[in-house]
Write an enzyme that holds these catalytic residues in place. Structure first.
Site, PDB file in Angstrom:
ATOM      1  N   GLY A  42       8.134   3.563  24.244  1.00 55.18           N
ATOM      2  CA  GLY A  42       7.485   4.536  23.362  1.00 55.18           C
ATOM      3  C   GLY A  42       8.451   4.892  22.244  1.00 55.18           C
ATOM      4  O   GLY A  42       9.409   4.160  21.970  1.00 55.18           O
ATOM      5  N   ALA A  44      10.793   7.111  22.083  1.00 50.50           N
ATOM      6  CA  ALA A  44      12.184   7.288  22.511  1.00 50.50           C
ATOM      7  C   ALA A  44      12.788   5.945  22.927  1.00 50.50           C
ATOM      8  O   ALA A  44      13.854   5.549  22.427  1.00 50.50           O
ATOM      9  CB  ALA A  44      12.246   8.287  23.667  1.00 50.50           C
ATOM     10  N   HIS A 266      -1.991  22.779  26.362  1.00 52.48           N
ATOM     11  CA  HIS A 266      -2.308  22.788  24.925  1.00 52.48           C
ATOM     12  C   HIS A 266      -3.612  23.543  24.684  1.00 52.48           C
ATOM     13  O   HIS A 266      -4.604  23.293  25.359  1.00 52.48           O
ATOM     14  CB  HIS A 266      -2.435  21.339  24.443  1.00 52.48           C
ATOM     15  CG  HIS A 266      -2.394  21.195  22.960  1.00 52.48           C
ATOM     16  ND1 HIS A 266      -3.337  21.756  22.140  1.00 52.48           N
ATOM     17  CD2 HIS A 266      -1.512  20.569  22.154  1.00 52.48           C
ATOM     18  CE1 HIS A 266      -3.038  21.465  20.882  1.00 52.48           C
ATOM     19  NE2 HIS A 266      -1.929  20.751  20.863  1.00 52.48           N
ATOM     20  N   SER A 284      -5.969  17.908  17.735  1.00 49.39           N
ATOM     21  CA  SER A 284      -4.619  18.253  17.286  1.00 49.39           C
ATOM     22  C   SER A 284      -4.470  19.709  16.824  1.00 49.39           C
ATOM     23  O   SER A 284      -5.359  20.274  16.189  1.00 49.39           O
ATOM     24  CB  SER A 284      -4.237  17.338  16.127  1.00 49.39           C
ATOM     25  OG  SER A 284      -3.091  17.836  15.498  1.00 49.39           O
ATOM     26  N   ARG A 330       1.786  27.401  21.249  1.00 42.61           N
ATOM     27  CA  ARG A 330       0.751  26.918  22.177  1.00 42.61           C
ATOM     28  C   ARG A 330       0.594  27.772  23.430  1.00 42.61           C
ATOM     29  O   ARG A 330      -0.517  27.995  23.896  1.00 42.61           O
ATOM     30  CB  ARG A 330       1.087  25.490  22.597  1.00 42.61           C
ATOM     31  CG  ARG A 330       0.959  24.558  21.449  1.00 42.61           C
ATOM     32  CD  ARG A 330       1.372  23.159  21.791  1.00 42.61           C
ATOM     33  NE  ARG A 330       1.180  22.347  20.599  1.00 42.61           N
ATOM     34  CZ  ARG A 330       1.493  21.069  20.521  1.00 42.61           C
ATOM     35  NH1 ARG A 330       2.039  20.463  21.548  1.00 42.61           N
ATOM     36  NH2 ARG A 330       1.275  20.407  19.412  1.00 42.61           N
ATOM     37  N   HIS A 401      -0.835  18.979  28.767  1.00 51.60           N
ATOM     38  CA  HIS A 401      -0.561  18.137  27.605  1.00 51.60           C
ATOM     39  C   HIS A 401       0.849  17.556  27.578  1.00 51.60           C
ATOM     40  O   HIS A 401       1.059  16.417  27.169  1.00 51.60           O
ATOM     41  CB  HIS A 401      -0.780  18.991  26.359  1.00 51.60           C
ATOM     42  CG  HIS A 401      -0.483  18.293  25.079  1.00 51.60           C
ATOM     43  ND1 HIS A 401      -1.232  17.244  24.623  1.00 51.60           N
ATOM     44  CD2 HIS A 401       0.479  18.491  24.143  1.00 51.60           C
ATOM     45  CE1 HIS A 401      -0.754  16.822  23.460  1.00 51.60           C
ATOM     46  NE2 HIS A 401       0.296  17.551  23.155  1.00 51.60           N
ATOM     47  N   ARG A 435       7.193  24.005  24.269  1.00 52.40           N
ATOM     48  CA  ARG A 435       7.527  23.151  23.125  1.00 52.40           C
ATOM     49  C   ARG A 435       6.658  23.506  21.930  1.00 52.40           C
ATOM     50  O   ARG A 435       5.445  23.683  22.061  1.00 52.40           O
ATOM     51  CB  ARG A 435       7.304  21.679  23.485  1.00 52.40           C
ATOM     52  CG  ARG A 435       7.493  20.760  22.301  1.00 52.40           C
ATOM     53  CD  ARG A 435       7.390  19.312  22.688  1.00 52.40           C
ATOM     54  NE  ARG A 435       6.050  18.878  23.008  1.00 52.40           N
ATOM     55  CZ  ARG A 435       5.109  18.564  22.103  1.00 52.40           C
ATOM     56  NH1 ARG A 435       5.350  18.692  20.806  1.00 52.40           N
ATOM     57  NH2 ARG A 435       3.916  18.141  22.499  1.00 52.40           N
ATOM     58  N   LEU A 441       7.776  14.326  19.003  1.00 52.32           N
ATOM     59  CA  LEU A 441       8.065  13.082  18.279  1.00 52.32           C
ATOM     60  C   LEU A 441       9.458  13.178  17.672  1.00 52.32           C
ATOM     61  O   LEU A 441      10.242  12.225  17.689  1.00 52.32           O
ATOM     62  CB  LEU A 441       7.015  12.854  17.188  1.00 52.32           C
ATOM     63  CG  LEU A 441       5.560  12.776  17.686  1.00 52.32           C
ATOM     64  CD1 LEU A 441       4.611  12.478  16.524  1.00 52.32           C
ATOM     65  CD2 LEU A 441       5.396  11.711  18.757  1.00 52.32           C
TER      66      LEU A 441
HETATM   67  C1  LIG Z   1      -2.912  13.234  22.766  1.00 50.42           C
HETATM   68  C2  LIG Z   1      -1.494  13.590  22.432  1.00 50.42           C
HETATM   69  C3  LIG Z   1      -1.153  13.902  21.127  1.00 50.42           C
HETATM   70  C4  LIG Z   1       0.156  14.247  20.798  1.00 50.42           C
HETATM   71  N1  LIG Z   1       0.464  14.560  19.509  1.00 50.42           N
HETATM   72  C5  LIG Z   1       1.750  14.882  19.201  1.00 50.42           C
HETATM   73  C6  LIG Z   1       2.110  15.198  17.852  1.00 50.42           C
HETATM   74  O1  LIG Z   1       1.290  15.168  16.945  1.00 50.42           O
HETATM   75  N2  LIG Z   1       3.402  15.521  17.609  1.00 50.42           N
HETATM   76  C7  LIG Z   1       4.368  15.560  18.588  1.00 50.42           C
HETATM   77  O2  LIG Z   1       5.523  15.842  18.280  1.00 50.42           O
HETATM   78  N3  LIG Z   1       4.043  15.246  19.852  1.00 50.42           N
HETATM   79  C8  LIG Z   1       2.770  14.906  20.184  1.00 50.42           C
HETATM   80  N4  LIG Z   1       2.454  14.596  21.483  1.00 50.42           N
HETATM   81  C9  LIG Z   1       3.538  14.444  22.466  1.00 50.42           C
HETATM   82  C10 LIG Z   1       4.229  13.087  22.258  1.00 50.42           C
HETATM   83  O3  LIG Z   1       3.278  12.122  21.905  1.00 50.42           O
HETATM   84  C11 LIG Z   1       4.970  12.597  23.490  1.00 50.42           C
HETATM   85  O4  LIG Z   1       5.753  13.619  24.012  1.00 50.42           O
HETATM   86  C12 LIG Z   1       5.878  11.441  23.116  1.00 50.42           C
HETATM   87  O5  LIG Z   1       5.182  10.450  22.401  1.00 50.42           O
HETATM   88  C13 LIG Z   1       6.536  10.837  24.348  1.00 50.42           C
HETATM   89  O6  LIG Z   1       7.286   9.726  23.935  1.00 50.42           O
HETATM   90  P1  LIG Z   1       8.236   8.980  24.958  1.00 50.42           P
HETATM   91  O7  LIG Z   1       8.839   7.847  24.205  1.00 50.42           O
HETATM   92  O8  LIG Z   1       9.146   9.958  25.590  1.00 50.42           O
HETATM   93  O9  LIG Z   1       7.262   8.447  26.106  1.00 50.42           O
HETATM   94  P2  LIG Z   1       5.946   7.510  26.047  1.00 50.42           P
HETATM   95  O10 LIG Z   1       5.451   7.262  24.684  1.00 50.42           O
HETATM   96  O11 LIG Z   1       5.012   8.089  27.054  1.00 50.42           O
HETATM   97  O12 LIG Z   1       6.464   6.130  26.571  1.00 50.42           O
HETATM   98  C14 LIG Z   1       6.783   5.908  27.922  1.00 50.42           C
HETATM   99  C15 LIG Z   1       7.192   4.470  28.083  1.00 50.42           C
HETATM  100  O13 LIG Z   1       7.748   4.303  29.378  1.00 50.42           O
HETATM  101  C16 LIG Z   1       7.140   3.200  30.018  1.00 50.42           C
HETATM  102  N5  LIG Z   1       7.162   3.488  31.457  1.00 50.42           N
HETATM  103  C17 LIG Z   1       6.854   4.651  32.095  1.00 50.42           C
HETATM  104  N6  LIG Z   1       7.038   4.525  33.408  1.00 50.42           N
HETATM  105  C18 LIG Z   1       7.471   3.273  33.620  1.00 50.42           C
HETATM  106  C19 LIG Z   1       7.830   2.551  34.782  1.00 50.42           C
HETATM  107  N7  LIG Z   1       7.813   3.091  36.004  1.00 50.42           N
HETATM  108  N8  LIG Z   1       8.194   1.255  34.620  1.00 50.42           N
HETATM  109  C20 LIG Z   1       8.230   0.659  33.402  1.00 50.42           C
HETATM  110  N9  LIG Z   1       7.916   1.318  32.283  1.00 50.42           N
HETATM  111  C21 LIG Z   1       7.541   2.604  32.388  1.00 50.42           C
HETATM  112  C22 LIG Z   1       5.768   3.092  29.428  1.00 50.42           C
HETATM  113  O14 LIG Z   1       5.282   1.775  29.588  1.00 50.42           O
HETATM  114  C23 LIG Z   1       6.064   3.463  27.974  1.00 50.42           C
HETATM  115  O15 LIG Z   1       6.519   2.319  27.293  1.00 50.42           O
HETATM  116  C24 LIG Z   1       1.144  14.280  21.818  1.00 50.42           C
HETATM  117  C25 LIG Z   1       0.802  13.984  23.137  1.00 50.42           C
HETATM  118  C26 LIG Z   1      -0.520  13.663  23.446  1.00 50.42           C
HETATM  119  C27 LIG Z   1      -0.870  13.442  24.864  1.00 50.42           C
END
Ligand SMILES: Cc1cc2nc3c(=O)[nH]c(=O)nc-3n(C[C@H](O)[C@H](O)[C@H](O)COP(=O)(O)OP(=O)(O)OC[C@H]3O[C@@H](n4cnc5c(N)ncnc54)[C@H](O)[C@@H]3O)c2cc1C
Length: 637
Positions: A42, A44, A266, A284, A330, A401, A435, A441
């Site tokens: 994702g 991160a 949320h 949103s 929120r 959320h 948060r 993001l």
């Molecule tokens: C609908 C929605 C809208 C949002 N809108 C916003 C916004 O506008 N602004 C904002 O700041 N935040 C927003 N957020 C929050 C934000 O999107 C998330 O907190 C953020 O994208 C998380 O990113 P991440 O890289 O930490 O994890 P993720 O994007 O969840 O990525 C997780 C990764 O880990 C991998 N993974 C997980 N478990 C395993 C495993 N056991 N084995 C192998 N791979 C695994 C997955 O395949 C994926 O690649 C929103 C959240 C939602 C639900």
């Protein structure tokens, strides 16, 4: 165990620069000698894998989707914060830092939050350089809008698809490194265990989701960027696949879990429509820039919204919080919506809804402006509900959320297991007990692009991890553990589906450890969850085999982990006898119904350590000190 945050002391404005200078470096030619595992692609994980590949490390990146581009980050809608002050409206790094510490109800580490605000400005430059098409004003400058908990406009956005555009940017950077050979991508791989050798994280065990093959992958350091655990509630805005397995199994290998009860509900989601629904949809927070939230003044008023005159409407957020109005944070907006519904003012068939009304903004700005800003969200709402938000107000209700809790990390983003780093939503850092919108993001990209590239080098240069064979006893034991769990799940001959257990667990957690919590409810949940877990292991039915694409098996393992995590959440919520941010203990509230903190006794991060099957986890506290933003009763009035 003592938790050492490694947060620098001295003037906060200089602390990250000084810390970076003090970190050890690895020369460019030596970087290729190190292998780094990144679990997660994702924002991160993708940002981290691309940046570490670019630096010259050998990176192996894992995700469970068929493509790294499908990580849940793609769903993020509203925007990303950065202290650029493009609107000249009084923003600054210090103000973003201040808003975030206050927004988190003074339960985050100051030094981390200051660094986050500092690097936020670099993130926008990085993403623009990658070609992320942020919204622009007529003159061509990047546009901003407002999000909750701030009185400035600092949120950069790409309509309601900001996550998608940011992830495409990170994905292209990642693909470039895959093409160059510095990153090897492993899609459709589920991390099932962490391999710890001589106290250091040295690898992972994965299961191929195509054919069930279990594999060992060794490395010099492991990064988990595996997202949040909001799906513990079953119904949430998260993608159905989001899960806690990677961090939970790392917890069982010794990584401490911080603030598990800090979850975000949320305020603006499409309300639950029926018993068999499996997913909730976010509308949103950006909509609160132009949408006004209201309910009928008269409890039980069943008139259509268009027939309710202004004099019979209660714009309760504007009334209760005149300074921030519809843009309160929120936690506050969610609780206010719940209070309106609990007192009979809720709308829609179930009474669990409030109106988000765009009519005034349409009148003031024209439909085309609203369509430009939120077109895709409005279309999504219409497709799901059959109602047209240009004509009738949206009905919204709070939903699970985001999770502020996660694995404990120090200032270097390293967990309590040396060599195990945790980024993005999977860690606990930065957001405290609540948060602010558009900050996830920002944090994920800060962690991946701007922090881990520095701090992991310092670890590798200092720890100098020795070579470990893939058949080391710890690796064999982790393989045996992962295999045993899969076998146990498939061997059951019960008659209940995985989903039916997950739904029941989610309801227990939502009712007792959701938007409001109290001692009696938490104690009840702590007796119900183990009983249901026992029934799960006796009576769950997982169809199909291990050696095939088997989503029922995937889900079963994740639900088994949610059972254990849910218990830890309730324990943490019970232990924290105060209210703060999203953790609202009904016993501790101000006369106006706001969260009442107890700084004298609870100004700490609660970090839980696994003690083995059937034994209560041990609590370690990291005290929080505030030298810049002094804790006070949060006021948005
Ligand atoms: C609908 C929605 C809208 C949002 N809108 C916003 C916004 O506008 N602004 C904002 O700041 N935040 C927003 N957020 C929050 C934000 O999107 C998330 O907190 C953020 O994208 C998380 O990113 P991440 O890289 O930490 O994890 P993720 O994007 O969840 O990525 C997780 C990764 O880990 C991998 N993974 C997980 N478990 C395993 C495993 N056991 N084995 C192998 N791979 C695994 C997955 O395949 C994926 O690649 C929103 C959240 C939602 C639900």
């Amino acid at each position: 165990m003592e938790l050492i945050s490694n947060a620098p002391t001295g003037p906060i404005e200089q602390s990250w620069d000084k810390h970076k200078f003090d970190l050890k470096l690895i020369n460019p030619a030596n970087k290729r000698k190190y292998n780094i595992i990144v679990v997660g692609s994702g924002l991160a994980g993708g940002a981290a894998a691309a940046s570490l590949g670019e630096l010259g490390y050998n990176v192996q990146c894992f995700c469970y989707q068929d493509s790294p581009r499908r990580a849940h980050s793609i769903a993020a809608q509203g925007g990303i914060n950065a202290a650029k002050n493009y609107h000249n409206d009084g923003d600054s790094i210090y103000r973003l830092f201040y808003d975030t510490v206050k927004g988190g109800d003074f339960r985050a580490r100051e030094a981390n939050v200051y660094r986050l605000a500092q690097v936020s400005v670099n993130i926008i430059d990085q993403c623009v350089a990658q070609g992320v098409p942020f919204a622009r004003e007529y003159g061509g400058l990047l546009d901003n809008r407002s999000f909750g908990g701030a009185q400035v406009s600092r949120t950069f956005y790409a309509r309601g698809q900001t996550g998608q555009q940011l992830l495409l940017g990170a994905y292209q950077a990642l693909e470039r490194q895959i093409g160059l050979g510095s990153v090897k991508m492993y899609p459709r791989m589920d991390m099932l265990d962490l391999i710890v050798v001589d106290g250091q994280a040295r690898g992972i065990v994965t299961r191929s989701l195509y054919d069930g093959k279990i594999e060992v992958h060794m490395a010099d350091a492991v990064i988990l960027a595996t997202g949040g655990y909001g799906n513990v509630f079953y119904l949430s805005t998260n993608a159905k696949g989001c899960n806690a397995t990677a961090i939970w199994r790392a917890y069982k290998r010794g990584a401490l879990f911080a603030n598990p009860c800090f979850t975000q509900i949320h305020p603006t989601c499409i309300p639950v429509a029926g018993e068999y629904q499996s997913k909730l949809t976010l509308m949103s927070e950006s909509l609160r820039n132009d949408g006004r939230i209201w309910v009928p003044k008269q409890p039980g008023d069943k008139r259509a919204p268009g027939s309710i005159p202004e004099s019979d409407r209660d714009y309760y957020l504007e009334r209760r919080y005149p300074s921030f109005g519809n843009l309160v944070p929120r936690d506050i907006a969610s609780r206010a919506a719940k209070a309106e519904c609990d007192s009979g003012h809720g709308v829609g068939e179930t009474g669990l809804g409030v109106y988000l009304d765009l009519a005034d903004a349409i009148k003031r700005l024209g439909k085309h402006v609203i369509a430009e800003r939120y077109g895709n969200l409005i279309e999504m709402y219409e497709r799901i509900t059959g109602e047209d938000p240009y004509k009738v107000p949206m009905r919204i209700y709070p939903a699970s959320h985001y999770t502020m809790g996660g694995l404990w990390v120090d200032y270097n983003l390293m967990s309590t297991i040396p060599g195990l780093f945790v980024l993005g939503e999977a860690n606990f850092s930065d957001h405290g007990a609540n948060r602010l919108g558009a900050s996830a993001l920002m944090q994920g990209l800060a962690d991946g692009y701007f922090i881990i590239p520095y701090t992991i080098g310092n670890y590798l240069a200092s720890a100098k991890p020795a070579k470990v064979a893939a058949d080391a006893p710890a690796a064999k034991q982790a393989v045996a553990n992962a295999t045993a769990i899969t076998k146990k799940l498939l061997n059951g001959s019960g008659n209940r589906t995985v989903d039916s257990f997950h739904r029941e667990l989610g309801k227990i957690v939502w009712d007792n450890c959701g938007m409001a919590r109290n001692e009696a409810g938490l104690k009840k949940a702590l007796s119900q969850i183990p009983a249901l877990r026992e029934e799960f292991w006796k009576n769950v039915r997982v169809l199909g085999a291990n050696e095939e694409f088997n989503q029922s098996l995937e889900r079963a393992g994740r639900v088994a982990d949610f059972f254990e995590l849910a218990e830890l959440m309730c324990l943490d919520a019970l232990d924290r006898r105060e209210s703060c941010g999203g953790h609202f203990r009904e016993e501790y509230q101000t006369p106006e119904g706001e969260a009442l903190r107890d700084d004298a006794n609870y100004s700490y991060v609660a970090a839980w350590q696994y003690q083995g099957e059937g034994r209560a986890p041990a609590l370690t506290k990291e005290p929080l000190t505030f030298n810049y933003v002094h804790p006070s009763q949060r006021s948005y009035k």
